[in-house]
Design a protein around this motif. Structure first.
Motif, PDB file in Angstrom:
ATOM      1  N   ASP A 133      11.068  32.997  46.015  1.00 57.10           N
ATOM      2  CA  ASP A 133      10.004  31.991  46.141  1.00 57.10           C
ATOM      3  C   ASP A 133      10.492  30.618  46.577  1.00 57.10           C
ATOM      4  OD1 ASP A 133      11.222  30.986  43.855  1.00 57.10           O
ATOM      5  OD2 ASP A 133       9.372  30.869  42.676  1.00 57.10           O
ATOM      6  N   GLY A 134      11.751  30.518  47.026  1.00 58.01           N
ATOM      7  CA  GLY A 134      12.246  29.226  47.482  1.00 58.01           C
ATOM      8  C   GLY A 134      12.261  28.167  46.400  1.00 58.01           C
ATOM      9  N   GLY A 135      12.261  28.603  45.136  1.00 54.52           N
ATOM     10  CA  GLY A 135      12.244  27.654  44.028  1.00 54.52           C
ATOM     11  C   GLY A 135      10.883  27.031  43.787  1.00 54.52           C
ATOM     12  N   THR A 199      18.409  38.708  54.002  1.00 45.55           N
ATOM     13  CA  THR A 199      19.690  39.110  53.427  1.00 45.55           C
ATOM     14  C   THR A 199      19.525  39.747  52.054  1.00 45.55           C
ATOM     15  OG1 THR A 199      20.796  37.306  54.600  1.00 45.55           O
ATOM     16  CG2 THR A 199      21.994  38.316  52.764  1.00 45.55           C
ATOM     17  N   PHE A 200      18.722  39.128  51.211  1.00 43.52           N
ATOM     18  CA  PHE A 200      18.647  39.563  49.816  1.00 43.52           C
ATOM     19  C   PHE A 200      17.321  40.216  49.416  1.00 43.52           C
ATOM     20  CE2 PHE A 200      21.433  35.744  49.938  1.00 43.52           C
ATOM     21  CZ  PHE A 200      22.643  36.380  49.663  1.00 43.52           C
ATOM     22  N   GLY A 201      16.289  40.040  50.255  1.00 43.36           N
ATOM     23  CA  GLY A 201      14.967  40.560  49.918  1.00 43.36           C
ATOM     24  C   GLY A 201      14.930  42.041  49.591  1.00 43.36           C
ATOM     25  N   PRO A 202      15.548  42.907  50.415  1.00 42.81           N
ATOM     26  CA  PRO A 202      15.503  44.342  50.124  1.00 42.81           C
ATOM     27  C   PRO A 202      16.101  44.706  48.760  1.00 42.81           C
ATOM     28  CG  PRO A 202      16.125  43.984  52.404  1.00 42.81           C
ATOM     29  CD  PRO A 202      16.118  42.628  51.742  1.00 42.81           C
ATOM     30  N   MET A 217       6.274  32.970  54.359  1.00 45.06           N
ATOM     31  CA  MET A 217       5.974  32.142  53.185  1.00 45.06           C
ATOM     32  C   MET A 217       7.010  31.023  53.019  1.00 45.06           C
ATOM     33  SD  MET A 217       4.841  34.909  50.299  1.00 45.06           S
ATOM     34  CE  MET A 217       3.541  36.105  50.606  1.00 45.06           C
ATOM     35  N   LEU A 218       8.293  31.370  53.191  1.00 42.22           N
ATOM     36  CA  LEU A 218       9.330  30.352  53.045  1.00 42.22           C
ATOM     37  C   LEU A 218       9.286  29.337  54.187  1.00 42.22           C
ATOM     38  CD1 LEU A 218      12.488  32.187  51.651  1.00 42.22           C
ATOM     39  CD2 LEU A 218      10.680  30.957  50.429  1.00 42.22           C
ATOM     40  N   ALA A 242      19.774  32.893  45.675  1.00 45.82           N
ATOM     41  CA  ALA A 242      18.729  33.198  44.685  1.00 45.82           C
ATOM     42  C   ALA A 242      17.328  33.102  45.290  1.00 45.82           C
ATOM     43  CB  ALA A 242      18.860  32.287  43.466  1.00 45.82           C
ATOM     44  N   GLY A 243      17.167  33.680  46.477  1.00 46.27           N
ATOM     45  CA  GLY A 243      15.849  33.697  47.100  1.00 46.27           C
ATOM     46  C   GLY A 243      15.341  32.326  47.489  1.00 46.27           C
TER      47      GLY A 243
END
Length: 359
Positions: A133-135, A199-202, A217-218, A242-243
């Motif tokens: 969620d981009g923080g 990179t990390f979503g999957p 969204m980001l 961390a997303g």
């Protein structure tokens, strides 16, 4: 011999502290003297490095990644708080939610609690998160606000980001006089092919078909954030950690520091290595990427600085690292041994220690 034991975690089997305990037990049975210094590069298990460093363990209830209440811990000593963001938004807390229905709100609550306890330096490890969620959730917990096109307030979950018409930071908690340090080995930016989502979503349950949606969204959030934050940190190395939580932390004036070097400094690893006869480190799986700032490479660099032999004992070693360590040893010597070793890692780790360092 006096031996410094400084492993990272053996993922899926032993955390840093547990691995160090097994190593020490095996060595002490052989008559060696040990100094235990569990290590981390800022990823999973950061808190385990501080269990025996004189820090107070503080327990607090916060909002978990799925919106429910979870119990989270952090460590604090002399005004320094060490927070592992996964305590509030980690993958281990997920019980079946869709990635759209997650939030970093609890990370903001942890920050607020540490400040209220008198912290003037907060270190945040960003490994193991379940969020992308981009923080945004953390921003809301710290007093930020978001409204939609109808000027109605929005919620704190990932799915709310696409509806944001305006962000408001007027009531955002300021950290004047408080140093925020991100401990991370991640260098990915917020957006793009090397960014947080792709990179990390999957790893966090985002389907291949949904990657563009989450990326959008980001992108949308970063555009709205440009109206409330003076600098654009989207391309800053580590912003995608961390997303995208790293990006929002940079927005609120956090500084990024190589996690392994920071942890080594805080646990006074170099001072112990200086007085040791030998040093041991390790991790679950080692390859050439280990040398790019991972915990074992930090331990090896400090050992070389003081001309101390450093041995690498990892679950698996898939590339030749003998130019970096005095000795390299794998618990798994054949592919078919993986399940066997993972089923009883303490036994094989202890056996390997006593083989390498006999009485």
């Amino acid at each position: 011999m006096k031996i410094v034991v400084a492993p990272d975690s053996y993922k899926g089997t032993l955390d840093q502290y547990e691995a160090a305990r097994v190593m020490v037990e095996g060595l002490e049975e052989q008559g060696h003297s040990c100094i235990m210094k569990p290590m981390s590069d800022g990823g999973d298990g950061l808190l385990h490095c501080f269990r025996s460093e004189g820090y107070d363990r503080i327990i607090v209830n916060v909002t978990g990644p799925e919106g429910n209440t979870v119990e989270a811990a952090y460590y604090m000593k002399d005004g320094t708080a060490v927070i592992e963001t996964a305590e509030a938004c980690g993958l281990h807390l997920i019980k079946g939610s869709h990635p759209l229905d997650r939030t970093t709100f609890g990370v903001g609550e942890l920050l607020m609690h540490a400040v209220d306890q008198g912290a003037d330096h907060i270190i945040l490890g960003l490994g193991g998160s379940a969020t992308n969620d981009g923080g945004y959730g953390m921003f809301m917990a710290l007093g930020g606000a978001a409204i939609d096109e109808a000027h109605l307030p929005l919620g704190v979950f990932n799915r709310d980001i696409s509806k944001v018409s305006e962000l408001n930071a007027q009531s955002l908690r300021r950290f004047d006089g408080i140093r925020l340090t991100i401990a991370s080995d991640v260098t990915h930016p917020l957006l793009g092919s090397e960014g947080a989502v792709r990179t990390f979503g999957p790893q966090k349950g985002i389907d291949e078909s949904d990657l563009d949606r989450f990326e959008g969204m980001l992108v949308h959030l970063s555009e709205k954030a440009a109206d409330v934050f003076p600098a654009n940190h989207a391309d800053t190395p580590g912003a995608g950690a961390a997303g995208g939580l790293g990006w929002m932390l940079l927005n609120i004036s956090a500084e990024m520091q190589a996690g392994g070097e920071l942890v080594a400094e805080m646990i006074r690893l170099e001072a112990e290595i200086r007085q040791a006869d030998a040093v041991i480190t390790g991790e679950g799986k080692s390859d050439r990427q280990t040398l790019g700032g991972k915990a074992p490479s930090v331990v090896a660099d400090l050992s070389k600085k003081h001309d101390k032999p450093c041995h690498l004992i990892s679950g698996q070693i898939t590339e030749d690292l003998s130019d970096y360590f005095v000795g390299t040893y794998a618990l798994v010597e054949r592919d078919e041994d993986v399940k066997k070793v993972m089923a009883d890692t303490p036994f094989y780790l202890k056996e390997k220690m006593q083989e390498i360092f006999p009485a």
